[in-house]
Design a protein around this motif. Structure first.
Motif, PDB file in Angstrom:
ATOM      1  N   ASP A  20      25.292  50.038  56.018  1.00  0.00           N
ATOM      2  CA  ASP A  20      26.593  49.502  55.596  1.00  0.00           C
ATOM      3  C   ASP A  20      26.535  49.074  54.133  1.00  0.00           C
ATOM      4  OD1 ASP A  20      27.761  49.935  58.052  1.00  0.00           O
ATOM      5  OD2 ASP A  20      27.615  47.844  58.715  1.00  0.00           O
ATOM      6  N   SER A  21      25.460  48.382  53.770  1.00  0.00           N
ATOM      7  CA  SER A  21      25.288  47.932  52.394  1.00  0.00           C
ATOM      8  C   SER A  21      25.096  49.120  51.449  1.00  0.00           C
ATOM      9  CB  SER A  21      24.084  46.993  52.304  1.00  0.00           C
ATOM     10  OG  SER A  21      23.817  46.667  50.972  1.00  0.00           O
ATOM     11  N   PHE A  22      24.312  50.088  51.857  1.00  0.00           N
ATOM     12  CA  PHE A  22      24.043  51.285  51.053  1.00  0.00           C
ATOM     13  C   PHE A  22      25.339  52.030  50.733  1.00  0.00           C
ATOM     14  CE2 PHE A  22      23.102  55.812  50.715  1.00  0.00           C
ATOM     15  CZ  PHE A  22      22.076  55.820  49.775  1.00  0.00           C
ATOM     16  N   TYR A  23      26.155  52.282  51.754  1.00  0.00           N
ATOM     17  CA  TYR A  23      27.410  53.010  51.540  1.00  0.00           C
ATOM     18  C   TYR A  23      28.440  52.179  50.776  1.00  0.00           C
ATOM     19  CZ  TYR A  23      25.634  56.770  54.401  1.00  0.00           C
ATOM     20  OH  TYR A  23      24.884  57.801  54.878  1.00  0.00           O
ATOM     21  N   ARG A  24      28.447  50.881  51.006  1.00  0.00           N
ATOM     22  CA  ARG A  24      29.354  50.003  50.260  1.00  0.00           C
ATOM     23  C   ARG A  24      29.018  50.059  48.764  1.00  0.00           C
ATOM     24  NH1 ARG A  24      29.477  46.364  53.812  1.00  0.00           N
ATOM     25  NH2 ARG A  24      27.536  45.335  53.221  1.00  0.00           N
ATOM     26  N   GLN A  25      27.729  50.007  48.424  1.00  0.00           N
ATOM     27  CA  GLN A  25      27.293  50.071  47.028  1.00  0.00           C
ATOM     28  C   GLN A  25      27.608  51.450  46.429  1.00  0.00           C
ATOM     29  OE1 GLN A  25      25.924  47.540  45.077  1.00  0.00           O
ATOM     30  NE2 GLN A  25      26.370  49.019  43.481  1.00  0.00           N
ATOM     31  N   GLY A  26      27.371  52.507  47.186  1.00  0.00           N
ATOM     32  CA  GLY A  26      27.681  53.859  46.703  1.00  0.00           C
ATOM     33  C   GLY A  26      29.161  54.029  46.421  1.00  0.00           C
ATOM     34  N   ARG A  27      29.988  53.518  47.299  1.00  0.00           N
ATOM     35  CA  ARG A  27      31.439  53.610  47.086  1.00  0.00           C
ATOM     36  C   ARG A  27      31.862  52.799  45.860  1.00  0.00           C
ATOM     37  NH1 ARG A  27      35.982  54.818  50.775  1.00  0.00           N
ATOM     38  NH2 ARG A  27      37.813  54.191  49.611  1.00  0.00           N
ATOM     39  N   ALA A  28      31.289  51.621  45.709  1.00  0.00           N
ATOM     40  CA  ALA A  28      31.612  50.787  44.539  1.00  0.00           C
ATOM     41  C   ALA A  28      31.210  51.497  43.248  1.00  0.00           C
ATOM     42  CB  ALA A  28      30.909  49.436  44.647  1.00  0.00           C
ATOM     43  N   ASN A  29      30.040  52.133  43.247  1.00  0.00           N
ATOM     44  CA  ASN A  29      29.598  52.877  42.065  1.00  0.00           C
ATOM     45  C   ASN A  29      30.543  54.039  41.766  1.00  0.00           C
ATOM     46  OD1 ASN A  29      27.403  51.194  41.841  1.00  0.00           O
ATOM     47  ND2 ASN A  29      25.972  52.633  42.774  1.00  0.00           N
ATOM     48  N   GLU A  34      35.176  55.961  38.179  1.00  0.00           N
ATOM     49  CA  GLU A  34      36.440  56.697  38.243  1.00  0.00           C
ATOM     50  C   GLU A  34      36.230  58.157  38.641  1.00  0.00           C
ATOM     51  OE1 GLU A  34      38.381  56.035  34.499  1.00  0.00           O
ATOM     52  OE2 GLU A  34      38.745  53.935  34.949  1.00  0.00           O
ATOM     53  N   GLY A  35      35.300  58.380  39.571  1.00  0.00           N
ATOM     54  CA  GLY A  35      35.066  59.725  40.097  1.00  0.00           C
ATOM     55  C   GLY A  35      34.059  60.543  39.329  1.00  0.00           C
ATOM     56  N   ALA A  36      33.564  60.034  38.194  1.00  0.00           N
ATOM     57  CA  ALA A  36      32.604  60.802  37.404  1.00  0.00           C
ATOM     58  C   ALA A  36      31.222  60.831  38.049  1.00  0.00           C
ATOM     59  CB  ALA A  36      32.501  60.223  35.995  1.00  0.00           C
ATOM     60  N   ASP A  37      30.924  59.849  38.906  1.00  0.00           N
ATOM     61  CA  ASP A  37      29.634  59.790  39.590  1.00  0.00           C
ATOM     62  C   ASP A  37      29.737  60.597  40.874  1.00  0.00           C
ATOM     63  OD1 ASP A  37      27.284  59.229  40.874  1.00  0.00           O
ATOM     64  OD2 ASP A  37      27.614  57.078  41.025  1.00  0.00           O
ATOM     65  N   GLY A  38      29.138  61.783  40.885  1.00  0.00           N
ATOM     66  CA  GLY A  38      29.204  62.651  42.056  1.00  0.00           C
ATOM     67  C   GLY A  38      28.236  62.279  43.149  1.00  0.00           C
ATOM     68  N   GLY A  39      27.404  61.275  42.917  1.00  0.00           N
ATOM     69  CA  GLY A  39      26.450  60.865  43.930  1.00  0.00           C
ATOM     70  C   GLY A  39      25.094  61.496  43.717  1.00  0.00           C
ATOM     71  N   VAL A  40      24.271  61.376  44.721  1.00  0.00           N
ATOM     72  CA  VAL A  40      22.895  61.845  44.647  1.00  0.00           C
ATOM     73  C   VAL A  40      22.752  63.141  45.417  1.00  0.00           C
ATOM     74  CG1 VAL A  40      20.522  61.287  45.307  1.00  0.00           C
ATOM     75  CG2 VAL A  40      22.039  59.489  44.485  1.00  0.00           C
ATOM     76  N   ASP A  41      22.039  64.105  44.835  1.00  0.00           N
ATOM     77  CA  ASP A  41      21.699  65.324  45.559  1.00  0.00           C
ATOM     78  C   ASP A  41      20.524  64.984  46.462  1.00  0.00           C
ATOM     79  OD1 ASP A  41      21.043  67.793  46.511  1.00  0.00           O
ATOM     80  OD2 ASP A  41      20.803  68.731  44.549  1.00  0.00           O
ATOM     81  N   TRP A  42      20.714  65.000  47.759  1.00  0.00           N
ATOM     82  CA  TRP A  42      19.705  64.534  48.698  1.00  0.00           C
ATOM     83  C   TRP A  42      18.543  65.497  48.831  1.00  0.00           C
ATOM     84  CZ3 TRP A  42      21.230  60.987  53.174  1.00  0.00           C
ATOM     85  CH2 TRP A  42      22.139  60.038  52.738  1.00  0.00           C
ATOM     86  N   PHE A  43      18.695  66.742  48.369  1.00  0.00           N
ATOM     87  CA  PHE A  43      17.596  67.698  48.416  1.00  0.00           C
ATOM     88  C   PHE A  43      16.874  67.702  47.084  1.00  0.00           C
ATOM     89  CE2 PHE A  43      20.636  69.682  51.402  1.00  0.00           C
ATOM     90  CZ  PHE A  43      19.820  69.740  52.514  1.00  0.00           C
ATOM     91  N   ALA A  44      15.563  67.734  47.108  1.00  0.00           N
ATOM     92  CA  ALA A  44      14.829  67.956  45.874  1.00  0.00           C
ATOM     93  C   ALA A  44      15.238  69.334  45.360  1.00  0.00           C
ATOM     94  CB  ALA A  44      13.323  67.908  46.140  1.00  0.00           C
TER      95      ALA A  44
END
Length: 95
Positions: A20-29, A34-44
């Motif tokens: 819950d905390s992980f996803y809350r922080q990811g959403r806040a980031n 403003e949508g420029a952060d596409g997140g983390v690529d989970w695959f190396a």
């Protein structure tokens, strides 16, 4: 069948509170960027390339002309974007 005993090591990754905390922080980031952060690529990068080559080879699926792909739980969708560019077949991509 015999009984088997397995010791399980507890981890904070196994708690709902952690995720819950992980996803809350990811959403806040994401919202702060403003949508420029596409997140983390989970695959190396090397694993993703290897998996993509394996999936797109003709020998794996034979001569497929149309195939739909449902991608569940594998990260932020970057795999599907890459598959869209490299796949040798037509069909839907949903994630």
């Amino acid at each position: 069948l015999g009984s088997m005993s397995v010791d399980v090591v507890e981890s904070r990754l196994g708690t709902k509170t952690y995720w819950d905390s992980f996803y809350r922080q990811g959403r806040a980031n994401f919202e702060a960027s403003e949508g420029a952060d596409g997140g983390v690529d989970w695959f190396a990068e090397t694993i993703g390339d290897k998996l993509m080559r394996w999936l797109c080879e003709e020998e794996l699926l034979g001569r497929v002309e149309e195939l739909d792909v449902l991608d569940l739980g594998s990260g932020n969708g970057s795999f599907l974007f890459e598959l869209e560019e490299r796949r040798p077949w037509r069909g839907g991509l949903v994630g």
